[in-house]
Structures are given as structure tokens and as C-alpha cells.
Design a protein around this motif. Structure first.
Motif, PDB file in Angstrom:
ATOM      1  N   MET A 175     -14.698  25.738 -38.392  1.00  0.00           N
ATOM      2  CA  MET A 175     -14.379  26.835 -38.891  1.00  0.00           C
ATOM      3  C   MET A 175     -12.588  26.575 -39.413  1.00  0.00           C
ATOM      4  O   MET A 175     -12.086  26.509 -38.619  1.00  0.00           O
ATOM      5  N   ILE A 176     -12.450  25.994 -40.553  1.00  0.00           N
ATOM      6  CA  ILE A 176     -11.150  25.687 -41.147  1.00  0.00           C
ATOM      7  C   ILE A 176     -10.112  26.834 -41.055  1.00  0.00           C
ATOM      8  O   ILE A 176     -10.434  27.778 -41.603  1.00  0.00           O
ATOM      9  N   PHE A 177      -9.084  26.743 -40.268  1.00  0.00           N
ATOM     10  CA  PHE A 177      -8.109  28.114 -40.248  1.00  0.00           C
ATOM     11  C   PHE A 177      -6.676  27.512 -40.490  1.00  0.00           C
ATOM     12  O   PHE A 177      -5.780  28.499 -40.623  1.00  0.00           O
ATOM     13  N   SER A 178      -6.203  26.298 -40.504  1.00  0.00           N
ATOM     14  CA  SER A 178      -4.868  25.929 -40.785  1.00  0.00           C
ATOM     15  C   SER A 178      -4.880  24.446 -41.288  1.00  0.00           C
ATOM     16  O   SER A 178      -5.756  23.641 -41.230  1.00  0.00           O
ATOM     17  N   PHE A 179      -3.296  24.056 -41.420  1.00  0.00           N
ATOM     18  CA  PHE A 179      -3.092  22.730 -41.659  1.00  0.00           C
ATOM     19  C   PHE A 179      -2.376  22.248 -40.287  1.00  0.00           C
ATOM     20  O   PHE A 179      -1.898  23.106 -39.657  1.00  0.00           O
ATOM     21  N   GLY A 180      -2.332  21.179 -40.190  1.00  0.00           N
ATOM     22  CA  GLY A 180      -1.630  20.476 -39.218  1.00  0.00           C
ATOM     23  C   GLY A 180      -1.196  19.134 -39.633  1.00  0.00           C
ATOM     24  O   GLY A 180      -1.633  18.593 -40.750  1.00  0.00           O
ATOM     25  N   LYS A 181      -0.338  18.253 -38.742  1.00  0.00           N
ATOM     26  CA  LYS A 181       0.272  17.026 -39.230  1.00  0.00           C
ATOM     27  C   LYS A 181       0.062  15.913 -38.128  1.00  0.00           C
ATOM     28  O   LYS A 181       0.839  16.203 -37.089  1.00  0.00           O
ATOM     29  N   LEU A 182      -0.640  14.736 -38.312  1.00  0.00           N
ATOM     30  CA  LEU A 182      -0.952  13.867 -37.265  1.00  0.00           C
ATOM     31  C   LEU A 182       0.001  12.747 -37.573  1.00  0.00           C
ATOM     32  O   LEU A 182       0.524  12.117 -38.319  1.00  0.00           O
ATOM     33  N   SER A 183       0.655  12.445 -36.386  1.00  0.00           N
ATOM     34  CA  SER A 183       1.394  11.367 -36.106  1.00  0.00           C
ATOM     35  C   SER A 183       0.228   9.942 -35.729  1.00  0.00           C
ATOM     36  O   SER A 183      -0.750  10.197 -35.479  1.00  0.00           O
ATOM     37  N   GLY A 184       0.949   8.845 -35.980  1.00  0.00           N
ATOM     38  CA  GLY A 184       0.120   7.691 -35.691  1.00  0.00           C
ATOM     39  C   GLY A 184      -0.309   7.790 -34.243  1.00  0.00           C
ATOM     40  O   GLY A 184      -1.498   7.074 -33.934  1.00  0.00           O
ATOM     41  N   LYS A 185       0.010   8.603 -33.281  1.00  0.00           N
ATOM     42  CA  LYS A 185      -0.215   8.457 -31.677  1.00  0.00           C
ATOM     43  C   LYS A 185      -0.856   9.725 -31.232  1.00  0.00           C
ATOM     44  O   LYS A 185      -0.980  10.028 -30.247  1.00  0.00           O
ATOM     45  N   GLY A 186      -1.570  10.264 -32.523  1.00  0.00           N
ATOM     46  CA  GLY A 186      -2.463  11.621 -31.992  1.00  0.00           C
ATOM     47  C   GLY A 186      -1.729  12.873 -31.917  1.00  0.00           C
ATOM     48  O   GLY A 186      -2.548  13.683 -31.255  1.00  0.00           O
TER      49      GLY A 186
END
Length: 474
Positions: free
Chosen positions: A451-462
Motif C-alpha cells: 500500500m503506497i503512502f509516500s515518496f522517498g528518494k534513494l541514493s545509489g547506496k540504498g
């Protein structure tokens, strides 16, 4: 043990008789019933019990929900009194209609109306209280609604802008709250016959403006959470006598019919529905479904085409080029460079069909980028909290997508998703960044149990940077 006012007991004993009044008073000492609706705009499995359905309401069940669960944060469920679900169910609304929820907070009826529209048409959800209007906006955002305008003004301001505009209007009017006695000590504390009469006067004022905004042949749903004839049958009688409405029958299991003798004696008042707490559905609710007489559009506004704001904005820019230079509040299209930032940030996500043309529709106001549900020109003089879908905000050489966009994208299957464990989910709700196992990079959608509830932002290192709004963190 709640103490019911003696004047209330005397009044309803006179109206109902000793036996029926006794059932009402006995029921007010019983616990209130909780229920929830499942959001049909989104797909997913909820863990709550679905053993006992609310009669007559699709995807609605008895039971409690938690505001900390992913079902809630992802806009999969809405907690609502079961009797209060019937007004939105009873009003004839179909995809493509223009609908007004005039007294909309906290949003239970607005979210149900949005489900009926299925992303097509327009929902204007209005609330006069600024604090309650904020809650209304949050609930519609969480529900994933992209075709709504949330306004914060009185009915007089709206009727001046929208004469003869709406196909359907729902007025869940402010009332004396007799149906809330089991849930609110304040409802009991402030009850008086004088307050009942004051509420009835206020209801007529609100409805007078609502009638002005309804198209000929349009539908008006009037409801209260009270039992008094002064606020129920007498108000409907006034609508019938003053404006020539037709009262439509309501199919509602376990609801008692309206009482013609409590109004003007018109037999059609029996088409109203009243939910008494002793009937076992929920708290008290009165519902009347009315249709305005068909005829010429005597004072219909030139309201503009609801879904062509970008084209009109372009025309205005050509005519008034340079006039608004330096005015940061003016609306404009994002520049080519800004459009690139936006597209790059949210590339790779799947969109609901109703928003397929978002790149050509987006506008910018003070670096906020949005896809309007209604031509902004039509909203002049109205306090607007949200118009359509806020895509996000432009910052220096980058774009940050909005929480509303995450909730809207939760309507369709997505590939760029990081699904959290229950433990990770709890940490994320607190605002923490997480270390996750993912090969993705850039903005991603964040979910728990799918269940989708937000945005996040991933760096190349997880490293998953937290974009859950600070005001919603727990």
C-alpha cells in the motif's frame, strides 16, 4: 451514564409516544457503532474484518481502524459512522458530473462522492471553518482524489461564483446534533430547543444559496445528524413549497420513513429516511433526496470549460505579455527548463488514465506546480486550499514531488516502489531515513504491505531519504 436533557425527553415522548421514545432513550445509553469504508479508487487487501457489512453501502463494514496502520496512511480505508455513509450513497452522482459538497469537513462524504466520480468530472468540497478545512484537504489528499477543489468560504461567496453550475449538491447541514449524543458530551451539553430553532434558521440560509448553484433538473441531498422535525421534515417542506423540488424515494435498509405530519403534510415526505440509533445501523441521521424542477438556465454562469485551463491560460499570456512581470502570485506555465526538472524527477511512474495529459495541463504558482481541476479564473474571490492535483514544488534546479501525488499514483500499479517491513514502516512514519536493499535510484514510491503512502528518494547506496510530510509524522 449520559444525562439526557428533560426537555428533550418531553419533546420526543410527545412526538413518538411513550414506548418508542423509551426505545430511543434506552439506545442512547448503548455504545456507539464504528464502521469503515474501503477506497474503491485503489487496489489492495486490508487486514480489517469484513464479516459484517453495513447494509446498503458498497465496500463498507462494521469495525474500527487505526490511524497508524498502512491502510489508513495509504488512503485505503476511511473511518465513518455507518449511518453517515448514506447521504453520499443516496445522491445520484455519476462520472463526469460537477458536484458540490457544501459543508464537507472532515471529508467522509466528499471521499465517497469522489469514488462515485471515478476521477472524472469535478468535486468542489467546501468547509467554512479554516481548521476543519485543513483536515478536509488532508483526507481528500490521502484518498488519492485529483479532481477536487477544496475551498474555505461561506455559501454566499460560492453562490456568487457558481450560479446554476452544479449537477448535484450535498448539504450535510450544521445541526443541533441530537444524533451525536452517544459520541459527544458537548452535543448533550449544548442542546436546547432554542439551539434547534437557531440551527433551522441557519439551514434555510445555507440552502437558499445552495439552490442558486444547482442546475435545473439537478439533485440536492439534504441531511442532518439530528432528529428534530424543525431541522428535518419542516426544512424539506420549505424546500418543496418555496422552490418546487421533487422528493425522491431513498432505498435504505433499516431506515424509518419521514413523517409527513411532522412537516407540511405532503405525503412525499415519507420518501425521506431517518436512522434512529435503536435501529442498529449507527448514530442518528436524516436524509432527503430532492430534484430541482427542469427549465431554462435563467441565471447560469459562464463558468468556463472545467478541463481546459492550460489552453485558456496560454491565450491570456499572449494578450497580456509582460503585464505581470515580477508578480510571483500570477499563474503561468512552467518554463521548458522547469518542465525538464519535473519530468526527470517523476519519470518512470504510471499514471491514472484521467491524468494521462498532465504535462500539457500543469500550471505554476509561486513555484508550486499543479494540474487544476477547475479553471483558476473561475475561483477568483474564493479562498482555495487546493485546486486539483499538486504535482510538487520547484526548487533551485530541481523538483520535489508532492505527498498528494504519491497518494494519487497509489491508484495504479507501480514499478518504482520500495516496500517496507512493518518495523521499517514505523520508523518511516517517525520521519527517519532508512537503509534498504534496492537497485533503484532517485524518487521512488514507498509502501507497506503493498500500500503506497509516500515518496522517498534513494541514493545509489540504498539510503532512502524520508519525504513523508512532517505534519503527518507519528
Amino acid at each position: 451514564m449520559i444525562e439526557i436533557p428533560d426537555q428533550f425527553k418531553e419533546k420526543f415522548t410527545g412526538l413518538l409516544g411513550q414506548e418508542e421514545a423509551g426505545k430511543l432513550l434506552d439506545s442512547l445509553a448503548e455504545p456507539s457503532k464504528k464502521a469503515y469504508r474501503i477506497n474503491s479508487l485503489k487496489e489492495g487487501a486490508v487486514v480489517y474484518s469484513q464479516e459484517e457489512a453495513v447494509p446498503g453501502i458498497p465496500n463498507a463494514y462494521y469495525g474500527g481502524v487505526s490511524g497508524k496502520d498502512p491502510e489508513w496512511t495509504a488512503g485505503m480505508v476511511y473511518s465513518q459512522d455507518p449511518a453517515a455513509m448514506f447521504p453520499a450513497q443516496a445522491i445520484p452522482v455519476k462520472p463526469g458530473d460537477k458536484v458540490l459538497d457544501l459543508c464537507a469537513a472532515p471529508g467522509g462524504k466528499s471521499t465517497a462522492l469522489a469514488q462515485k466520480l471515478q476521477g472524472e468530472g469535478l468535486l468542489v468540497a467546501n468547509e467554512i471553518s479554516p481548521s476543519r478545512a485543513k483536515i478536509l484537504r488532508e483526507n481528500l489528499e490521502r484518498w488519492g482524489v485529483s479532481n477536487a477543489v477544496v475551498t474555505n468560504c461561506d455559501s454566499f461567496a460560492l453562490s456568487a461564483r457558481f450560479p446554476g453550475f452544479f449537477d448535484a449538491i450535498l448539504v450535510d447541514a450544521p445541526c443541533s446534533g441530537e444524533g451525536m449524543f452517544r459520541k459527544s458530551e458537548d452535543a448533550i451539553k449544548y442542546w436546547s430547543q432554542e439551539n434547534v430553532d437557531l440551527c433551522a434558521d441557519r439551514q434555510r440560509e445555507i440552502l437558499t444559496e445552495a439552490v442558486k448553484m444547482l442546475k435545473p433538473g439537478g439533485y440536492l441531498l439534504y441531511s442532518t445528524c439530528t432528529f428534530s422535525p424543525e431541522e428535518d421534515e419542516e426544512i424539506v417542506s420549505w424546500l418543496l413549497d418555496e422552490y418546487g423540488f421533487k422528493l425522491l424515494p431513498i432505498a435504505a435498509e433499516k431506515a424509518a420513513p419521514g413523517r409527513p405530519e411532522w412537516g407540511n403534510g405532503d405525503a412525499s415526505l415519507a420518501n425521506c429516511a431517518r436512522f434512529w440509533p435503536q435501529d442498529g445501523v449507527g448514530e442518528g441521521q436524516f436524509v432527503a433526496s430532492l430534484q430541482k424542477a427542469a427549465g431554462e438556465e435563467s441565471f447560469a454562469a459562464e463558468a468556463g470549460e472545467v478541463f481546459s485551463p492550460v489552453r485558456k491560460n496560454k491565450d491570456k499570456k499572449k494578450k497580456g505579455k509582460g503585464k505581470n512581470k515580477g508578480n510571483r502570485s500570477s499563474l503561468e506555465r512552467p518554463s521548458k527548463e522547469e518542465s525538464c526538472y519535473i519530468s526527470e524527477a517523476i519519470a518512470g511512474f504510471n499514471w491514472p488514465e484521467s491524468l494521462a495529459s498532465w504535462p500539457s495541463q500543469m500550471l505554476k504558482s509561486q513555484d508550486h506546480v499543479f494540474v487544476p481541476a477547475l479553471e483558476p479564473e473561475q475561483l477568483k474571490g474564493i479562498k482555495v486550499l487546493n485546486n486539483g492535483l499538486e504535482l510538487g514544488i520547484l526548487k533551485k534546479k530541481r523538483f520535489e514531488p508532492s505527498h498528494q501525488l504519491a497518494e494519487v499514483l497509489g491508484q495504479v500499479d507501480q514499478e518504482r516502489v520500495v516496500d517496507l517491513t512493518e518495523e521499517e514502516y514505523d520508523h518511516y512514519l517517525h520521519g527517519e531515513s532508512l537503509q534498504v536493499n534496492s537497485s533503484l535510484k532517485g524518487f521512488v514510491l514507498v509502501s507497506c504491505r503493498g500500500m503506497i503512502f509516500s515518496f522517498g528518494k534513494l541514493s545509489g547506496k540504498g539510503q532512502l531519504k524520508n519525504y513523508y510530510p512532517k505534519g503527518l509524522r507519528q
